[in-house]
Design an enzyme around this catalytic site. Structure first.
Site, PDB file in Angstrom:
ATOM      1  N   ASP A  84       8.188 -37.568 -78.932  1.00  0.00           N
ATOM      2  CA  ASP A  84       7.918 -38.526 -77.851  1.00  0.00           C
ATOM      3  C   ASP A  84       8.762 -39.793 -78.018  1.00  0.00           C
ATOM      4  O   ASP A  84       8.801 -40.617 -77.110  1.00  0.00           O
ATOM      5  CB  ASP A  84       6.421 -38.897 -77.884  1.00  0.00           C
ATOM      6  N   GLU A 105      16.070 -46.035 -77.669  1.00  0.00           N
ATOM      7  CA  GLU A 105      15.316 -45.871 -76.422  1.00  0.00           C
ATOM      8  C   GLU A 105      15.690 -46.992 -75.468  1.00  0.00           C
ATOM      9  O   GLU A 105      15.840 -48.141 -75.921  1.00  0.00           O
ATOM     10  CB  GLU A 105      13.810 -45.928 -76.697  1.00  0.00           C
ATOM     11  N   HIS A 110       8.746 -41.321 -74.501  1.00  0.00           N
ATOM     12  CA  HIS A 110       7.798 -42.320 -75.028  1.00  0.00           C
ATOM     13  C   HIS A 110       6.596 -42.483 -74.081  1.00  0.00           C
ATOM     14  O   HIS A 110       6.356 -43.562 -73.537  1.00  0.00           O
ATOM     15  CB  HIS A 110       8.513 -43.663 -75.245  1.00  0.00           C
ATOM     16  N   LEU A 111       5.880 -41.366 -73.919  1.00  0.00           N
ATOM     17  CA  LEU A 111       4.753 -41.349 -72.970  1.00  0.00           C
ATOM     18  C   LEU A 111       3.395 -41.425 -73.656  1.00  0.00           C
ATOM     19  O   LEU A 111       2.367 -41.296 -73.004  1.00  0.00           O
ATOM     20  CB  LEU A 111       4.792 -40.054 -72.141  1.00  0.00           C
TER      21      LEU A 111
HETATM   22  P1  NAD Z   1      -2.605 -47.680 -88.065  1.00  0.00           P
HETATM   23  O1  NAD Z   1      -2.082 -48.929 -88.660  1.00  0.00           O
HETATM   24  O2  NAD Z   1      -4.056 -47.584 -87.741  1.00  0.00           O
HETATM   25  O3  NAD Z   1      -2.239 -46.431 -88.994  1.00  0.00           O
HETATM   26  C1  NAD Z   1      -1.012 -46.281 -89.646  1.00  0.00           C
HETATM   27  C2  NAD Z   1      -1.283 -45.575 -90.964  1.00  0.00           C
HETATM   28  O4  NAD Z   1      -0.033 -45.372 -91.614  1.00  0.00           O
HETATM   29  C3  NAD Z   1      -2.169 -46.392 -91.926  1.00  0.00           C
HETATM   30  O5  NAD Z   1      -3.275 -45.639 -92.350  1.00  0.00           O
HETATM   31  C4  NAD Z   1      -1.245 -46.716 -93.086  1.00  0.00           C
HETATM   32  O6  NAD Z   1      -1.914 -46.713 -94.338  1.00  0.00           O
HETATM   33  C5  NAD Z   1      -0.243 -45.578 -93.009  1.00  0.00           C
HETATM   34  N1  NAD Z   1       1.029 -45.918 -93.650  1.00  0.00           N
HETATM   35  C6  NAD Z   1       1.723 -47.078 -93.586  1.00  0.00           C
HETATM   36  N2  NAD Z   1       2.840 -46.991 -94.326  1.00  0.00           N
HETATM   37  C7  NAD Z   1       2.847 -45.745 -94.865  1.00  0.00           C
HETATM   38  C8  NAD Z   1       3.751 -45.043 -95.718  1.00  0.00           C
HETATM   39  N3  NAD Z   1       4.881 -45.624 -96.166  1.00  0.00           N
HETATM   40  N4  NAD Z   1       3.456 -43.777 -96.064  1.00  0.00           N
HETATM   41  C9  NAD Z   1       2.339 -43.176 -95.597  1.00  0.00           C
HETATM   42  N5  NAD Z   1       1.423 -43.784 -94.818  1.00  0.00           N
HETATM   43  C10 NAD Z   1       1.696 -45.062 -94.445  1.00  0.00           C
HETATM   44  O7  NAD Z   1      -1.735 -47.443 -86.765  1.00  0.00           O
HETATM   45  P2  NAD Z   1      -2.055 -46.461 -85.549  1.00  0.00           P
HETATM   46  O8  NAD Z   1      -2.849 -47.179 -84.516  1.00  0.00           O
HETATM   47  O9  NAD Z   1      -2.556 -45.171 -86.080  1.00  0.00           O
HETATM   48  O10 NAD Z   1      -0.596 -46.297 -84.919  1.00  0.00           O
HETATM   49  C11 NAD Z   1       0.451 -45.716 -85.669  1.00  0.00           C
HETATM   50  C12 NAD Z   1       1.773 -45.915 -84.944  1.00  0.00           C
HETATM   51  O11 NAD Z   1       1.820 -45.090 -83.798  1.00  0.00           O
HETATM   52  C13 NAD Z   1       1.987 -47.325 -84.372  1.00  0.00           C
HETATM   53  O12 NAD Z   1       2.445 -48.216 -85.356  1.00  0.00           O
HETATM   54  C14 NAD Z   1       3.025 -47.089 -83.299  1.00  0.00           C
HETATM   55  O13 NAD Z   1       4.303 -47.210 -83.872  1.00  0.00           O
HETATM   56  C15 NAD Z   1       2.783 -45.632 -82.901  1.00  0.00           C
HETATM   57  N6  NAD Z   1       2.280 -45.498 -81.523  1.00  0.00           N
HETATM   58  C16 NAD Z   1       3.033 -44.785 -80.642  1.00  0.00           C
HETATM   59  C17 NAD Z   1       2.579 -44.625 -79.346  1.00  0.00           C
HETATM   60  C18 NAD Z   1       3.405 -43.889 -78.328  1.00  0.00           C
HETATM   61  O14 NAD Z   1       3.397 -44.256 -77.166  1.00  0.00           O
HETATM   62  N7  NAD Z   1       4.112 -42.853 -78.698  1.00  0.00           N
HETATM   63  C19 NAD Z   1       1.352 -45.175 -78.940  1.00  0.00           C
HETATM   64  C20 NAD Z   1       0.621 -45.889 -79.867  1.00  0.00           C
HETATM   65  C21 NAD Z   1       1.091 -46.049 -81.171  1.00  0.00           C
HETATM   66  C1  MLT Z   2       2.575 -48.603 -78.816  1.00  0.00           C
HETATM   67  O1  MLT Z   2       3.006 -48.917 -79.943  1.00  0.00           O
HETATM   68  O2  MLT Z   2       1.529 -49.084 -78.361  1.00  0.00           O
HETATM   69  C2  MLT Z   2       3.325 -47.600 -78.027  1.00  0.00           C
HETATM   70  O3  MLT Z   2       4.609 -47.446 -78.421  1.00  0.00           O
HETATM   71  C3  MLT Z   2       3.083 -47.588 -76.582  1.00  0.00           C
HETATM   72  C4  MLT Z   2       3.870 -48.451 -75.663  1.00  0.00           C
HETATM   73  O4  MLT Z   2       4.695 -49.228 -76.069  1.00  0.00           O
HETATM   74  O5  MLT Z   2       3.636 -48.355 -74.474  1.00  0.00           O
END
Ligand code: NAD
Ligand code: MLT
Length: 310
Positions: A255, A260, A278-279
């Protein structure tokens, strides 16, 4: 003068309604750097998603800035130390889109397991090919979760219902917490060796960038399918393309990308790679929650009120 709230990316209409009465709400395309820097000159607050970079230069271009709001989870596009050094508050919406992101990872995983995307495209081209698109069941497979935080946990809970065996790598999580979830914490080496599916749920940090690279992909269980709905670059794209070409990796669901937006990548050439732009957070529910959450935080911050955790 009415404080200016600059909206640099698409924001839910309900969120704009929260701000429109009290503030001068302006819009700019956050990816148009000169336009962004010019608009920041008068901004008291700026609201972004993941495409707008609020770095030290952007903070310096905004002498009136009091708050940077990220309508989502990851803060890797905001230079938090630079903002903090200037006394600018940074807020995000850390739980707004976690269900949507977890569901997106599962959608990609199932699509990769069953060739949904490639078979759909083929049928629409007029090809009815059942044997070519024979997939695999998820039940009974080992699923490795890299990063057992908010989204990783939601992903794991949902995958448990599919009858999978769950393991996870996250050195910052207590084994007891993982055990409560029915997940066994393992080292990265073991996760790579044992997993039939790997799903990445890490933030992008200097430590996590390229965490799954050439060396790691050399040790995976042959045919592993890899899902990344977290951040581009956590899995090295070139190394992944090489591993797919060799057949060592059996498929991928992506995604997010290093660059990007992008419409070109060597990864797009593989039939067994499912890609989305990136959805992860792009659902009506997540956008409403993220928008409303940051709009309320911005309003409180500009009115000099206490801003509670979102
Ligand atoms: P979070 O902070 O709750 O969880 C991240 C986890 O990663 C934590 O448990 C942390 O201990 C672990 N971590 C950090 N560094 C690490 C390492 N070096 N090795 C192993 N584990 C490690 O965050 P979340 O809410 O679960 O979100 C995670 C990520 O997902 C966000 O930071 C964002 O980048 C991404 N995200 C993407 C989308 C999207 O649209 N595709 C949407 C939301 C979030
Ligand atoms: C996020 O980190 O919340 C996601 O990448 C989603 C977004 O940017 O819309």
């Amino acid at each position: 003068m009415t404080p200016v709230v600059l909206i640099a990316e698409e924001l839910a209409p309900a969120a704009i309604d929260v701000l429109a009465y009290d503030f001068d709400v302006r819009h700019v395309d956050g990816t148009d750097r000169p336009a962004l820097l010019a608009a920041l000159a008068e901004a008291d607050a700026v609201i972004v998603r993941s495409a707008t970079r609020i770095d030290a230069e952007a903070v310096a271009a905004a002498p009136r800035l009091k708050v940077v709001a990220r309508a989502g989870v990851g803060l890797d596009n905001v230079d938090v130390p630079a903002a903090t050094a200037r006394g600018v508050m940074v807020v995000n919406a850390p739980t707004s889109n976690i269900v949507s992101a977890a569901e997106q990872a599962i959608a990609l995983l199932l699509s990769v397991a069953r060739h949904t995307s490639a078979a759909s495209a083929a049928l629409k081209r007029g090809e009815w090919k059942r044997a070519k698109y024979t997939g695999v069941e998820v039940q009974g497979k080992t699923v490795g979760v890299v990063g057992l935080g908010r989204i990783g946990v939601l992903f794991a809970q949902r995958m448990a219902a599919f009858g999978t065996r769950l393991i996870a790598y996250d050195p910052y999580i207590q084994p007891a917490r993982a055990a409560q979830l029915g997940v066994r914490l393992v080292g990265l080496d073991e996760l790579l060796r044992e997993s039939d599916f790997i799903s990445i749920h890490l933030p992008r940090t200097p430590e996590t960038l390229g965490l799954i690279g050439e060396k790691e992909l050399a040790t995976v269980k042959p045919g592993v399918r890899i899902i990344n709905a977290a951040r581009g670059g956590l899995v090295d794209e070139r190394a992944l393309a090489d591993a797919l070409a060799e057949g060592r990796v059996g498929g991928a669901g992506l995604d997010v990308f290093v660059t990007e937006p992008t419409t070109e990548s060597p990864l797009f050439a593989f039939d067994n790679v499912v890609v989305t732009p990136h959805l992860g957070a792009s659902t009506a529910e997540a956008q409403d929650k993220a928008g409303l959450s940051v709009a309320r935080s911005v309003k409180l911050a500009l009115q000099g009120e206490f801003v509670p955790d979102a």
